[in-house]
Every structure is written in C-alpha cells, then in structure tokens.
Design a protein around this motif. Structure first.
Motif, PDB file in Angstrom:
ATOM      1  N   ASN A 199       7.274  -0.992   0.696  1.00  0.00           N
ATOM      2  CA  ASN A 199       5.968  -1.636   0.672  1.00  0.00           C
ATOM      3  C   ASN A 199       5.628  -1.875  -0.790  1.00  0.00           C
ATOM      4  N   ALA A 200       5.832  -3.088  -1.259  1.00  0.00           N
ATOM      5  CA  ALA A 200       5.698  -3.395  -2.682  1.00  0.00           C
ATOM      6  C   ALA A 200       4.585  -4.395  -2.932  1.00  0.00           C
ATOM      7  N   GLU A 201       3.595  -3.979  -3.704  1.00  0.00           N
ATOM      8  CA  GLU A 201       2.471  -4.835  -4.069  1.00  0.00           C
ATOM      9  C   GLU A 201       1.784  -5.441  -2.844  1.00  0.00           C
ATOM     10  N   VAL A 202       1.556  -4.597  -1.850  1.00  0.00           N
ATOM     11  CA  VAL A 202       0.867  -5.030  -0.640  1.00  0.00           C
ATOM     12  C   VAL A 202      -0.412  -4.230  -0.414  1.00  0.00           C
ATOM     13  N   VAL A 203      -0.348  -2.939  -0.662  1.00  0.00           N
ATOM     14  CA  VAL A 203      -1.463  -2.056  -0.309  1.00  0.00           C
ATOM     15  C   VAL A 203      -2.758  -2.445  -1.015  1.00  0.00           C
ATOM     16  N   GLU A 204      -2.658  -3.078  -2.189  1.00  0.00           N
ATOM     17  CA  GLU A 204      -3.869  -3.480  -2.908  1.00  0.00           C
ATOM     18  C   GLU A 204      -4.488  -4.754  -2.338  1.00  0.00           C
ATOM     19  N   HIS A 205      -3.905  -5.276  -1.262  1.00  0.00           N
ATOM     20  CA  HIS A 205      -4.414  -6.519  -0.669  1.00  0.00           C
ATOM     21  C   HIS A 205      -4.907  -6.344   0.768  1.00  0.00           C
ATOM     22  N   VAL A 206      -4.917  -5.127   1.293  1.00  0.00           N
ATOM     23  CA  VAL A 206      -5.335  -4.936   2.687  1.00  0.00           C
ATOM     24  C   VAL A 206      -6.657  -4.171   2.752  1.00  0.00           C
ATOM     25  N   PRO A 207      -7.428  -4.376   3.817  1.00  0.00           N
ATOM     26  CA  PRO A 207      -8.715  -3.678   3.948  1.00  0.00           C
ATOM     27  C   PRO A 207      -8.576  -2.180   4.144  1.00  0.00           C
ATOM     28  N   ASP A 208      -7.684  -1.749   5.043  1.00  0.00           N
ATOM     29  CA  ASP A 208      -7.518  -0.322   5.349  1.00  0.00           C
ATOM     30  C   ASP A 208      -6.225   0.171   4.718  1.00  0.00           C
ATOM     31  N   GLN A 209      -6.325   0.608   3.483  1.00  0.00           N
ATOM     32  CA  GLN A 209      -5.139   0.991   2.721  1.00  0.00           C
ATOM     33  C   GLN A 209      -4.473   2.250   3.272  1.00  0.00           C
ATOM     34  N   ARG A 210      -5.272   3.233   3.603  1.00  0.00           N
ATOM     35  CA  ARG A 210      -4.734   4.482   4.153  1.00  0.00           C
ATOM     36  C   ARG A 210      -3.940   4.222   5.436  1.00  0.00           C
ATOM     37  N   GLN A 211      -4.458   3.356   6.295  1.00  0.00           N
ATOM     38  CA  GLN A 211      -3.786   3.072   7.553  1.00  0.00           C
ATOM     39  C   GLN A 211      -2.446   2.393   7.330  1.00  0.00           C
ATOM     40  N   LEU A 212      -2.391   1.468   6.378  1.00  0.00           N
ATOM     41  CA  LEU A 212      -1.133   0.790   6.090  1.00  0.00           C
ATOM     42  C   LEU A 212      -0.069   1.790   5.640  1.00  0.00           C
ATOM     43  N   ILE A 213      -0.414   2.677   4.721  1.00  0.00           N
ATOM     44  CA  ILE A 213       0.557   3.659   4.237  1.00  0.00           C
ATOM     45  C   ILE A 213       0.975   4.604   5.354  1.00  0.00           C
ATOM     46  N   LYS A 214       0.038   4.973   6.197  1.00  0.00           N
ATOM     47  CA  LYS A 214       0.358   5.827   7.345  1.00  0.00           C
ATOM     48  C   LYS A 214       1.363   5.143   8.263  1.00  0.00           C
ATOM     49  N   GLU A 215       1.156   3.853   8.506  1.00  0.00           N
ATOM     50  CA  GLU A 215       2.078   3.102   9.359  1.00  0.00           C
ATOM     51  C   GLU A 215       3.461   3.005   8.723  1.00  0.00           C
ATOM     52  N   CYS A 216       3.494   2.722   7.430  1.00  0.00           N
ATOM     53  CA  CYS A 216       4.781   2.636   6.722  1.00  0.00           C
ATOM     54  C   CYS A 216       5.530   3.965   6.811  1.00  0.00           C
ATOM     55  N   MET A 251      -3.296 -14.961 -19.973  1.00  0.00           N
ATOM     56  CA  MET A 251      -1.945 -15.512 -19.934  1.00  0.00           C
ATOM     57  C   MET A 251      -1.723 -16.458 -18.762  1.00  0.00           C
ATOM     58  N   ARG A 252      -2.580 -16.340 -17.721  1.00  0.00           N
ATOM     59  CA  ARG A 252      -2.470 -17.172 -16.516  1.00  0.00           C
ATOM     60  C   ARG A 252      -1.119 -17.011 -15.825  1.00  0.00           C
ATOM     61  N   TYR A 253      -0.587 -15.761 -15.855  1.00  0.00           N
ATOM     62  CA  TYR A 253       0.630 -15.468 -15.112  1.00  0.00           C
ATOM     63  C   TYR A 253       0.377 -15.573 -13.607  1.00  0.00           C
ATOM     64  N   LEU A 254      -0.869 -15.266 -13.201  1.00  0.00           N
ATOM     65  CA  LEU A 254      -1.267 -15.303 -11.798  1.00  0.00           C
ATOM     66  C   LEU A 254      -2.591 -16.055 -11.691  1.00  0.00           C
ATOM     67  N   PRO A 255      -2.843 -16.664 -10.530  1.00  0.00           N
ATOM     68  CA  PRO A 255      -4.124 -17.348 -10.353  1.00  0.00           C
ATOM     69  C   PRO A 255      -5.284 -16.367 -10.440  1.00  0.00           C
ATOM     70  N   ILE A 256      -6.402 -16.806 -10.993  1.00  0.00           N
ATOM     71  CA  ILE A 256      -7.588 -15.961 -11.067  1.00  0.00           C
ATOM     72  C   ILE A 256      -8.021 -15.573  -9.659  1.00  0.00           C
ATOM     73  N   GLY A 257      -8.259 -14.279  -9.469  1.00  0.00           N
ATOM     74  CA  GLY A 257      -8.660 -13.782  -8.162  1.00  0.00           C
ATOM     75  C   GLY A 257      -7.516 -13.219  -7.341  1.00  0.00           C
ATOM     76  N   THR A 258      -6.310 -13.233  -7.889  1.00  0.00           N
ATOM     77  CA  THR A 258      -5.164 -12.678  -7.148  1.00  0.00           C
ATOM     78  C   THR A 258      -5.392 -11.215  -6.814  1.00  0.00           C
ATOM     79  N   HIS A 259      -5.955 -10.465  -7.757  1.00  0.00           N
ATOM     80  CA  HIS A 259      -6.162  -9.036  -7.545  1.00  0.00           C
ATOM     81  C   HIS A 259      -7.645  -8.671  -7.617  1.00  0.00           C
ATOM     82  N   ASP A 260      -7.988  -7.623  -6.888  1.00  0.00           N
ATOM     83  CA  ASP A 260      -9.298  -6.997  -6.961  1.00  0.00           C
ATOM     84  C   ASP A 260      -9.066  -5.590  -7.497  1.00  0.00           C
TER      85      ASP A 260
END
Length: 250
Positions: free
Chosen positions: A138-155, A188-197
């Motif tokens: 699970n790479a660079e996904v958990v920071e994009h889901v609403p229920d982070q704990r649940q995702l890791i539990k499922e993984c 640097m604009r490596y990623l679009p603005i708003g990619t990460h929270d």
C-alpha cells in the motif's frame, strides 16, 4: 449535500480524490512528462520494496523465486509498482478505485507483454473474497482515503501468515508540509496543487498501531530528493516520505 471527502455508501474512498487521479493517469508512464520526478521517486521506492521482499523470502539466496510469490498492490494506479514486480515473475494483482487508472495500467501491461491481474475494486471487496497474499503493498494511498485506520486494517488482513506488509506514505511533520506541499506543489510544481492534504499525512507510530499486534516491524526508511542531481535517495530520517515493512507472524 453529499460530503465527498467522507465514506459514502459504505465504501472507503473519496470521489474527489478519484477524479483527481483519473486526470493524472494518462501521464504516469511518460518519462519526459511533467511527472518525471514522480517516476524517478517510484524507481527509488521500488529498490527498497524489492530489497525487503528479497531479504524476507530469499533466506540467504537472493533473489528468491518470484514465481512462487503472490502479491497485491492496493491502489495500484497506473501500475508503476505492479508491473515491475510482475516482470520479475511474481503473481501480481493490482486494484484501484479509479476505473481509468486500471484501464491505463492494463493497456501499458499489454504493450509491455507483462501479465498483471488488474481489477477495479476496493480493498474491502478483496477482503470479502477471503483472499490472502504473500506480499501486500500500500504505497502513497492511505493519505488519500477518509478512513485511514480501516484501510490499513484491511491491508493487514490480506497478508498470509509469514508474509509481508509494505506501507509507504508521508509523515505529518512541519518539514513534510514545507517540502511536500509548499515545495512540491506550489514552488517546483512537481505535482498539481491540491494533490495532498497535510492533515491526512500519517505518523509512523500511527501506522504501527493500525497494523496491529500480529505483525512485527522489520524495517523502516525515509526517502529524500537530492535537488542538485535530481536523484531520490534513502535516508534514516522519516520526516517526509517513508516506507515501513512488517512481517506477519506465522
């Protein structure tokens, strides 16, 4: 009005995040495109992932026989991790909530002559099928889901006894805000603005708590960019990007 940033209909995904990655998918494999830095980062990340797999399953005879290993890449996107591992001979399944990303990954794998089982589905659906794998990534996904704990539990539940769970994300630190948000998106604009929270970034100890007591932390390492050479390197600092590897007890 529906809040698209939260779980909807019992599914752990954000419609806004999926729409954003749909727009990115076609560019992921372009080595000369605007996501060149992300591709370079992925190559360095893959080196870490392969080393951990080989150290665990090679048992002194590196590399191991990849053809004996089953793997699943949760949030596989355009296939940047799934396809290289499949090239080594592993039986790889890649799943993603974005149908566009899955199709992009399928087309690229077909052109490359690589066999990857890409599926448009969520980790909860895989859990519902009762499947388990030797390696769960699970790479660079958990920071994009609403229920982070649940995702890791499922993984974690998808890992076979004796298998590996490999997690990669961004740490919630002041340094990560400056580098990953201000620097990578606005300067640097490596990623679009708003990619990460930044508020969704995860501390290493939080991941360890979510993984649970059936796992042992085997390895953790940070990633950093050398801006002068444009190279990604490993580092002992986990302050920004980091990767953790867990083994599941037999």
């Amino acid at each position: 009005m529906l809040d698209k940033s939260k779980k909807t209909g019992g599914s752990n995904f954000s419609e806004d995040e999926i729409a954003r990655f749909d727009a990115l998918a076609e560019s992921w494999w372009d080595p000369k495109g605007k996501y060149k830095t992300a591709l370079d980062f992925n190559r360095a990340r893959l080196d870490v992932i392969k080393a951990q797999i080989e150290n665990h399953f090679g048992k002194g005879k590196l590399p191991p026989d990849y053809s004996t290993l089953s793997m699943i890449d949760i949030g596989s996107g355009g296939g940047l991790i799934s396809e290289p591992l499949a090239k080594l001979g592993a039986h790889v399944t890649g799943i993603d909530a974005s149908a566009v990303s899955v199709e992009v990954a399928k087309r690229h794998a077909e052109k490359s002559g690589v066999d990857v089982n890409y599926r448009h589905m969520l980790s909860s659906e895989v859990v519902g099928e009762g499947l388990q794998y030797d390696v769960v990534i699970n790479a660079e996904v958990v920071e994009h889901v609403p229920d982070q704990r649940q995702l890791i539990k499922e993984c974690a539940s998808l890992v076979k006894p004796g298998g590996l769970l490999i997690l990669a994300t961004l740490n919630r630190t002041f340094k990560s805000y400056i580098i990953a948000i201000v620097g990578a998106e606005y300067v640097m604009r490596y990623l679009p603005i708003g990619t990460h929270d930044w508020r969704k970034f995860v501390k290493p100890r939080e991941l360890q708590q979510w993984v649970g007591g059936a796992f042992s932390l085997k390895h953790q390492v940070g990633m950093k960019l050398n801006p002068l050479k444009g190279e990604w390197l490993t580092t002992s600092s986990l302050a920004v990007n980091f990767i953790q590897t867990y083994s599941r007890d037999e």
